[in-house]
Design a protein around this motif. Sequence first.
Motif, PDB file in Angstrom:
ATOM      1  N   PHE A 169      16.763  11.991  28.539  1.00 29.99           N
ATOM      2  CA  PHE A 169      17.631  13.168  28.676  1.00 29.99           C
ATOM      3  C   PHE A 169      19.104  12.749  28.642  1.00 29.99           C
ATOM      4  N   LYS A 170      19.398  11.692  29.420  1.00 33.23           N
ATOM      5  CA  LYS A 170      20.794  11.237  29.507  1.00 33.23           C
ATOM      6  C   LYS A 170      21.290  10.715  28.160  1.00 33.23           C
ATOM      7  N   ARG A 208      14.761  16.517  37.661  1.00 37.64           N
ATOM      8  CA  ARG A 208      15.206  15.187  38.091  1.00 37.64           C
ATOM      9  C   ARG A 208      14.233  14.560  39.093  1.00 37.64           C
ATOM     10  N   GLY A 230      25.736  21.566  42.472  1.00 40.19           N
ATOM     11  CA  GLY A 230      26.057  20.867  41.226  1.00 40.19           C
ATOM     12  C   GLY A 230      25.070  19.722  41.025  1.00 40.19           C
ATOM     13  N   GLY A 231      24.947  19.261  39.809  1.00 42.48           N
ATOM     14  CA  GLY A 231      24.146  18.072  39.512  1.00 42.48           C
ATOM     15  C   GLY A 231      22.654  18.301  39.578  1.00 42.48           C
ATOM     16  N   CYS A 232      22.213  19.568  39.587  1.00 42.17           N
ATOM     17  CA  CYS A 232      20.765  19.777  39.699  1.00 42.17           C
ATOM     18  C   CYS A 232      20.108  19.973  38.337  1.00 42.17           C
ATOM     19  N   GLY A 233      20.873  19.850  37.275  1.00 47.85           N
ATOM     20  CA  GLY A 233      20.273  19.869  35.945  1.00 47.85           C
ATOM     21  C   GLY A 233      20.351  21.212  35.235  1.00 47.85           C
ATOM     22  N   LYS A 234      21.253  22.076  35.651  1.00 46.70           N
ATOM     23  CA  LYS A 234      21.374  23.381  34.963  1.00 46.70           C
ATOM     24  C   LYS A 234      21.784  23.179  33.498  1.00 46.70           C
ATOM     25  N   ILE A 273      10.320  18.627  35.521  1.00 43.85           N
ATOM     26  CA  ILE A 273      11.166  17.812  34.633  1.00 43.85           C
ATOM     27  C   ILE A 273      11.523  16.515  35.369  1.00 43.85           C
ATOM     28  N   PRO A 274      11.119  15.376  34.830  1.00 43.90           N
ATOM     29  CA  PRO A 274      11.380  14.112  35.530  1.00 43.90           C
ATOM     30  C   PRO A 274      12.808  13.608  35.295  1.00 43.90           C
ATOM     31  N   GLU A 275      13.237  12.737  36.176  1.00 34.50           N
ATOM     32  CA  GLU A 275      14.470  11.989  35.905  1.00 34.50           C
ATOM     33  C   GLU A 275      14.106  11.007  34.791  1.00 34.50           C
ATOM     34  N   SER A 278      21.904  20.450  31.691  1.00 31.32           N
ATOM     35  CA  SER A 278      20.964  19.596  30.960  1.00 31.32           C
ATOM     36  C   SER A 278      19.733  20.404  30.536  1.00 31.32           C
TER      37      SER A 278
HETATM   38  N1  ADP Z   1      16.046  15.208  34.065  1.00 34.01           N
HETATM   39  C1  ADP Z   1      17.107  14.415  34.027  1.00 34.01           C
HETATM   40  N2  ADP Z   1      16.975  13.073  33.848  1.00 34.01           N
HETATM   41  C2  ADP Z   1      18.053  12.262  33.851  1.00 34.01           C
HETATM   42  N3  ADP Z   1      19.306  12.686  34.023  1.00 34.01           N
HETATM   43  C3  ADP Z   1      19.515  14.007  34.202  1.00 34.01           C
HETATM   44  C4  ADP Z   1      18.439  14.931  34.222  1.00 34.01           C
HETATM   45  N4  ADP Z   1      18.942  16.170  34.429  1.00 34.01           N
HETATM   46  C5  ADP Z   1      20.276  16.021  34.520  1.00 34.01           C
HETATM   47  N5  ADP Z   1      20.619  14.718  34.390  1.00 34.01           N
HETATM   48  C6  ADP Z   1      21.975  14.159  34.453  1.00 34.01           C
HETATM   49  O1  ADP Z   1      22.517  14.468  35.732  1.00 34.01           O
HETATM   50  C7  ADP Z   1      23.868  14.869  35.634  1.00 34.01           C
HETATM   51  C8  ADP Z   1      24.029  16.280  36.186  1.00 34.01           C
HETATM   52  O2  ADP Z   1      23.244  17.153  35.395  1.00 34.01           O
HETATM   53  P1  ADP Z   1      23.785  18.574  34.930  1.00 34.01           P
HETATM   54  O3  ADP Z   1      22.798  19.144  33.989  1.00 34.01           O
HETATM   55  O4  ADP Z   1      25.193  18.451  34.450  1.00 34.01           O
HETATM   56  O5  ADP Z   1      23.757  19.363  36.320  1.00 34.01           O
HETATM   57  P2  ADP Z   1      24.423  20.772  36.691  1.00 34.01           P
HETATM   58  O6  ADP Z   1      24.685  21.502  35.427  1.00 34.01           O
HETATM   59  O7  ADP Z   1      23.416  21.446  37.550  1.00 34.01           O
HETATM   60  O8  ADP Z   1      25.677  20.453  37.450  1.00 34.01           O
HETATM   61  C9  ADP Z   1      24.240  14.754  34.161  1.00 34.01           C
HETATM   62  O9  ADP Z   1      24.839  13.508  33.968  1.00 34.01           O
HETATM   63  C10 ADP Z   1      22.899  14.828  33.446  1.00 34.01           C
HETATM   64  O10 ADP Z   1      22.887  14.108  32.226  1.00 34.01           O
END
Ligand code: ADP
Length: 269
Positions: free
Chosen positions: A225-226, A191, A12-16, A219-221, A18
């Motif tokens: 995006f947020k 990220r 989880g939290g790897c940016g899928k 893709i940078p943090e 997003s």
């Molecule tokens: N490139 C990015 N830069 C900043 N924040 C990000 C980035 N990618 C994802 N996030 C944030 O990180 C959190 C988890 O991302 P998310 O896309 O929901 O992950 P997943 O779907 O893999 O669980 C979210 O709050 C999202 O806004």
Amino acid sequence: MADSICLINQKGGCGKSSTCLHLAGAFAGSGMRVLLIDADPQGSLSQGLLGSAAVENLPMEQTTAGLFDERNFFGDLSKIIQETKFDRIWLAPANQHLSRFNTPCPEQTGMDQFAMRDFVAKQTNVDIVLIDCPPNLYRCSWNSMVAADYVVIPVPPEDFGTQGLRAVHQAVLNARKLNPELRRLGHVITRSDRRLLIHRSYETKLRDAYADLVFSTVIPEASAFKVATACRQPVEHYQPSSVAASLTRTLSREILDRISMKTKLRSVA
Ligand SMILES: Nc1ncnc2c1ncn2[C@@H]1O[C@H](COP(=O)(O)OP(=O)(O)O)[C@@H](O)[C@H]1O
Ligand SMILES: [Mg+2]
């Protein structure tokens, strides 16, 4: 026929979600018609477009749970897809109704493995389908891999996590038994903060391990995006001049290049 891509990683939290949301903006911005399919009971992608309350209140038959519900098999699945406020982006949303269908060991159950595939095959009015998977390899991810042409694996550059990635690759191989055409387009590093040594060194390890199976675009943090997500918009719409939007456009082009290369060469990955 639309090209369909599932974004998958059991972390989880790897940016899928997003990456799905922002890529949809980039593809739509280039004139393509995009269908986003939310296959995650958490419904993050849906909430990112429609807001939490609207998504929670959706009845089952207006969500992707309707694909798996026995009573709906011959029902009107077009009710699942809704327009968004963005030109050329449609959404098949998900919410808590999907949870009970996301069961473990999907390969071993006698349940319908082609529900998503049949749905995706009917989407002849769009150019590209992006499927957002949950952070596990249960039935929703399995159905998505059985449905898709391609897999993209978002990976944050931390915690080498080879164990986790190996399971994803094995799941792709397993899914090929039902969907022999399924191809991996690659890992996309998400990220990333290149000021951090650990991120740079993880990126090197990933490129050493997977070579061409890692996208050049990283893709940078980035707060854009947020903030765009908080404003319920792809970054392409929220702040098109940002670095975040520009890199997402570059990734979208790299994805299309890889698709056309695979189609031409029929290469296996
Ligand atoms: N490139 C990015 N830069 C900043 N924040 C990000 C980035 N990618 C994802 N996030 C944030 O990180 C959190 C988890 O991302 P998310 O896309 O929901 O992950 P997943 O779907 O893999 O669980 C979210 O709050 C999202 O806004
Ligand atoms: Mg998600």
